[in-house]
Design a protein around this motif. Structure first.
Motif, mmCIF file in Angstrom:
data_model
loop_
_atom_site.group_PDB
_atom_site.id
_atom_site.type_symbol
_atom_site.label_atom_id
_atom_site.label_comp_id
_atom_site.label_asym_id
_atom_site.label_seq_id
_atom_site.Cartn_x
_atom_site.Cartn_y
_atom_site.Cartn_z
ATOM 1 N N VAL A 197 0.840 -1.202 0.000
ATOM 2 C CA VAL A 197 0.000 0.000 0.000
ATOM 3 C C VAL A 197 0.876 1.253 0.000
ATOM 4 O O VAL A 197 0.651 2.205 -0.768
ATOM 5 C CB VAL A 197 -0.938 -0.001 1.229
ATOM 6 N N GLN A 198 1.866 1.262 0.851
ATOM 7 C CA GLN A 198 2.760 2.412 0.960
ATOM 8 C C GLN A 198 3.488 2.668 -0.357
ATOM 9 O O GLN A 198 3.591 3.810 -0.820
ATOM 10 C CB GLN A 198 3.766 2.164 2.094
ATOM 11 N N ASP A 199 3.976 1.610 -0.977
ATOM 12 C CA ASP A 199 4.705 1.747 -2.248
ATOM 13 C C ASP A 199 3.797 2.270 -3.352
ATOM 14 O O ASP A 199 4.221 3.077 -4.188
ATOM 15 C CB ASP A 199 5.310 0.412 -2.663
ATOM 16 N N LEU A 200 2.539 1.827 -3.335
ATOM 17 C CA LEU A 200 1.607 2.260 -4.382
ATOM 18 C C LEU A 200 1.326 3.759 -4.261
ATOM 19 O O LEU A 200 1.290 4.477 -5.274
ATOM 20 C CB LEU A 200 0.307 1.461 -4.285
ATOM 21 N N VAL A 201 1.143 4.251 -3.052
ATOM 22 C CA VAL A 201 0.919 5.682 -2.865
ATOM 23 C C VAL A 201 2.149 6.472 -3.308
ATOM 24 O O VAL A 201 2.044 7.481 -4.028
ATOM 25 C CB VAL A 201 0.579 6.002 -1.389
#
Length: 877
Positions: A611-615
């Motif tokens: 999730v963090q990488d996608l943001v």
């Protein structure tokens, strides 16, 4: 010497020095400009300090003024004596490196003897004892009779304040005649009696003091002279005190007319008349210079003076607001010199009336409480709690409370009062930060006449606006002053009001004479009026005034980053976890974003990283963020997601980050995802069944997080004596193992030490009723050690009743144990330890054979152990 009115005296002085080439300057404001060393201007030279130091070039080297001044150190004496006052005017003539002693002395003598026609035989001159130059000038050039010259020491006739410019003084005294004196044959200038009145002080600033007693002559010496206008008027008009001077007496006469009490009717009423007369002069001029009633600083001085005057009005038997009427006379008596008072007449009158009415609402109850206190025959000091209640509930300043009680010989616990006041201020600050501005609006506050606020904050962070309403303590008011917490309603605002989970903006609102701190912004119940929760930091404001509203730009930008991040986070969660994810709440602040969403299990480390990488991926793509207003049905067709708890009309605002995120939103956002900088999930956890919460950071928040994390790692590495921070995990594991082993060794040693100490304690056992009673104090022992010692003693002899105590970090621990035989006789450890602990101000209990307790008073250990035997004997069946 002819009788001359105060206003005429002022004008004569200023005209005289204008004729000597001095520039007449208007009085400076009572509020010091760029000078934090003074609360209020208290002398003629105070506003011109920078002219003397050379920091600022004066408009001319020769200047003359009549300066308004306020001095409050002796406020409790005002009224009690006829000498003391808080407001006065100081006549002065100044030279900034131009004329010096010859001119200053000659002109002073000329003004007194020629202009005012004061008889020379009534005038005396004092000089500094070593200033032969001044003596020769006065006697040989000015022509003063040497018998009228007096030499005084450094304390009386040398002006200096630490290091810096300084110099000798020369003072002119007026002899009021032997009938005004003490009657002593040696009565002379400097005597404490009322015969010789110091009228004019001439300071010859000619040296520079290095602070070590070394005086260097100044290249350009200065002249600073000062003469109290009211004191001069007393001499010229032949009256005994300032309250009998014409203009001041006219003010007092107005008070007498209102109250029906005349000066001279009695000493007590005279005190009250003097208090009111002085204080209404001070407060009228202070408000005219922009000071507003408040609980701090200049505003506190003003409020204290007004309330002290109002209280003395009641002592005269007058219970209605009246000070606002008297201020008209103050203004009228000073119109010629201070025409600005007339321009502000309505404002000054209104401020005084509002303050009077506010005080009147609670003063009767406060006086009732004070009377009850004073009627207690034995009371010598009232508590800080009572003084705080008088201040907080009834509006009595602590100084007023002290003054009233001092009349009865009762003191006040001021130290405790200050503690309570400090606690209240902290609560107030926290409330403003956390509760939102709605807390400052009561349900009964009527804003129906206020127009809808125009919000310009999507595009502008600053704008001009007019104050549409001021609310204080739930009530509409017309003015607000320094130190007051109020709500402001503006006709237009750039401040975003808390909604949709986004916190309200903060910032500043400024006016010509005010600085206001905005702590929070919300909306009223209708959603149309923006509520600004404010603290007036400086000056005062009125309804209808034009102000400049400016949002805290850096804070707003941080909020915008976090709000856009919330949108990106929701889309990322839906992609990683599934479309069941729905927003269940959010909080967007300048520090972080808190996002609640529907999900039924904790996120794995892998999912959080994903999730963090996608943001962050969307941030690095630099997607343009757009906002559009459209019909709600059209927005739904776009697939726009609604925010939790938000109500929408027919037309909605849609915020889009490309195709990745499309949401209904009334909040503020960045223009491009790249503005977020970085995104970091700080923590994830459960809120309720089926609801998870993520807290995340962006921009500067991420940088701060990384810096703190790096510092923590470096600190841990250093503590573990590691040269490579990468080895911190292995180092921590080794340290934990070492600590575990050491704790085991400590426990073994404590056990052995306890056994050793126990033998000594058991030797002092006392037999009573068939049981052995053992008590003792074990220095520094922990609760576990005490318990172990008691258990050993109990198991060693079944007839033992043992109670041990230990003090650690200001607290007491008690342990008690009873053997089987003792328990059989009715002696229960729980009851024993409870009684022991209560003797030391504590409590506790436990099982019949083993119990623990605690207490706070370490000084009572011996007393507590002393009750063991009595308690045991009282428990026998």
């Amino acid at each position: 010497m002819q009788w001359t009115g105060l206003n005429e005296l002022r004008e004569k002085f200023l005209e005289f020095f204008e004729s000597k080439g001095c520039l007449r300057l208007p009085s400076f404001s009572l509020v010091p400009k760029d000078d934090n060393s003074l609360l209020l201007i208290n002398s003629g030279m105070a506003p011109m300090k920078k002219y003397f130091t050379g920091e600022v070039t004066p408009p001319r080297k020769r200047v003359t003024t009549c300066q308004k001044c306020i001095r409050t150190p002796d406020i409790e004496r005002v009224g009690i004596t006829a000498r003391h006052g808080t407001f006065f005017e100081m006549l002065g003539n100044f030279s900034f490196g131009d004329y010096f002693k010859r001119e200053a002395t000659a002109w002073a003598w000329e003004f007194f003897t020629k202009v005012l026609e004061m008889p020379e035989d009534k005038l005396y001159v004092s000089i500094y004892q070593d200033d032969d130059e001044a003596f020769d000038i006065w006697t040989k050039e000015v022509g003063v009779d040497p018998s009228h010259m007096v030499r005084l020491g450094k304390e009386d006739n040398f002006w200096e304040h630490g290091s810096g410019p300084c110099g000798p003084c020369s003072e002119i005294y007026f002899d009021r005649g032997p009938e005004k004196g003490c009657g002593k044959p040696d009565c002379h200038v400097g005597c404490e009696c009322d015969r010789f009145v110091e009228v004019w002080n001439l300071v010859f600033t000619q040296f520079d003091n290095d602070g070590k007693g070394n005086y260097t002559p100044l290249e350009h010496p200065n002249i600073d002279t000062g003469m109290g206008l009211e004191r001069l008027a007393c001499v010229i008009q032949g009256v005994d005190n300032l309250f009998l001077v014409d203009t001041v007496q006219n003010i007092m006469k107005h008070i007498s007319k209102i109250t029906g009490v005349n000066y001279g009717d009695g000493e007590k009423s005279d005190v009250s008349l003097r208090v009111i007369t002085d204080h209404i002069r001070s407060t009228t001029f202070m408000i005219g210079d922009g000071v507003m009633p408040s609980n701090e600083g200049k505003g506190y001085v003003l409020r204290r003076l007004l309330r002290r005057a109002a209280r003395h009005g009641r002592l005269l038997g007058y219970h209605e607001p009246f000070l606002y009427k008297v201020c008209d006379t103050v203004i009228n008596e000073n119109l010629k010199a201070y025409p600005e008072l007339d321009e502000k007449r309505e404002f000054i009158t209104k401020v005084i009336r509002v303050e009077e009415e506010s005080f009147a609402k609670t003063i009767d109850q406060g006086f009732k409480m004070l009377r009850n206190i004073m009627e207690q025959s034995e009371i010598k000091t009232i508590s800080g709690e009572d003084a705080f209640k008088l201040n907080d509930t009834y509006g009595f300043p602590i100084d007023l409370t002290r003054e009233i009680l001092a009349e009865k010989g009762i003191k006040v616990d001021v130290e405790r009062f200050q503690e309570l006041l400090k606690e209240q201020k902290k609560r107030s600050r926290d409330a403003r930060k956390n509760a939102g501005a709605d807390a400052w609006i009561s349900d009964s506050t009527d804003l129906s006449d206020v127009e809808k606020t125009e919000f310009v904050g999507y595009t502008d962070l600053e704008c001009e606006a007019k104050i549409a309403a001021i609310v204080k303590d739930g009530e509409r008011v017309e003015t607000a002053g320094e130190g007051e917490s109020v709500v402001l309603v503006l006709d237009k605002t750039p401040f975003y009001a808390e909604s949709g989970g986004q916190v309200g903006d903060t910032g500043v609102i400024t006016a010509d004479s005010a600085q206001i701190e905005v702590d929070n912004t919300t909306k009223d119940a209708s959603g149309n009026i923006y509520i600004h929760s404010c603290l007036v930091k400086d000056g005062g404001i009125t309804v209808g005034e034009t102000v400049k509203a400016a949002v805290d730009k850096k804070r707003r930008e941080n909020i915008m980053r976090n709000h856009t991040a919330a949108h990106l986070l929701q889309s990322a969660l839906r992609q990683v976890l599934g479309n069941h994810v729905q927003q269940a709440g959010q909080l967007v602040t300048d520090n972080y974003v808190r996002f609640d969403f529907t999900h039924f299990e904790a996120l794995t480390a892998k999912e959080l990283i994903e999730v963090q990488d996608l943001v962050n991926e969307k941030i690095l793509e630099g997607i343009e963020v757009t906002t559009r207003e459209m019909p709600i049905e059209e927005a739904k067709k776009l697939g726009a997601m609604a925010l939790f708890g938000e109500k929408y009309g027919d037309v909605v605002r849609v915020v889009s980050a490309g195709d990745f995120s499309v949401e209904f939103c009334g909040g503020t956002h960045v223009k491009n995802t790249s503005n977020l900088g970085l995104f970091r999930i700080r923590q994830e956890g459960s809120v309720a069944a089926g609801v998870r919460r993520i807290e995340a950071l962006t921009g500067y928040g991420v940088l701060d997080y990384i810096n703190k994390l790096s510092a923590a790692l470096m600190g841990a590495s250093g503590a573990l004596k590691l040269t490579n921070p990468k080895a911190i995990v292995e180092g921590a594991a080794k340290a934990a193992q070492l600590i575990k082993e050491q704790q085991r060794e400590i426990a073994d040693l404590n056990s052995k030490l306890a056994a050793y100490q126990l033998d000594g304690i058991l030797e002092n056992a006392e037999e009573a009723g068939g049981v052995k009673i053992v008590t003792g104090s074990v220095k520094g022992a922990t609760a576990d050690v005490l318990r172990d010692m008691c258990e050993k003693a109990r198991d060693k002899d079944s007839s033992t009743v043992i109670v041990l105590a230990a003090a650690n970090e200001g607290k007491v621990t008690f342990a008690a144990a009873c053997g089987k035989e003792a328990v059989a006789k009715g002696v229960l450890a729980g009851k024993v330890v409870k009684a022991v602990a209560q003797a030391a101000g504590g409590n506790g209990g436990g099982k019949p054979d083993m119990a623990m307790a605690g207490a706070k008073d370490v000084t009572k250990i011996s007393d507590a152990l002393a009750v063991v035997k009595e308690t045991v004997l009282g428990l026998f069946k």
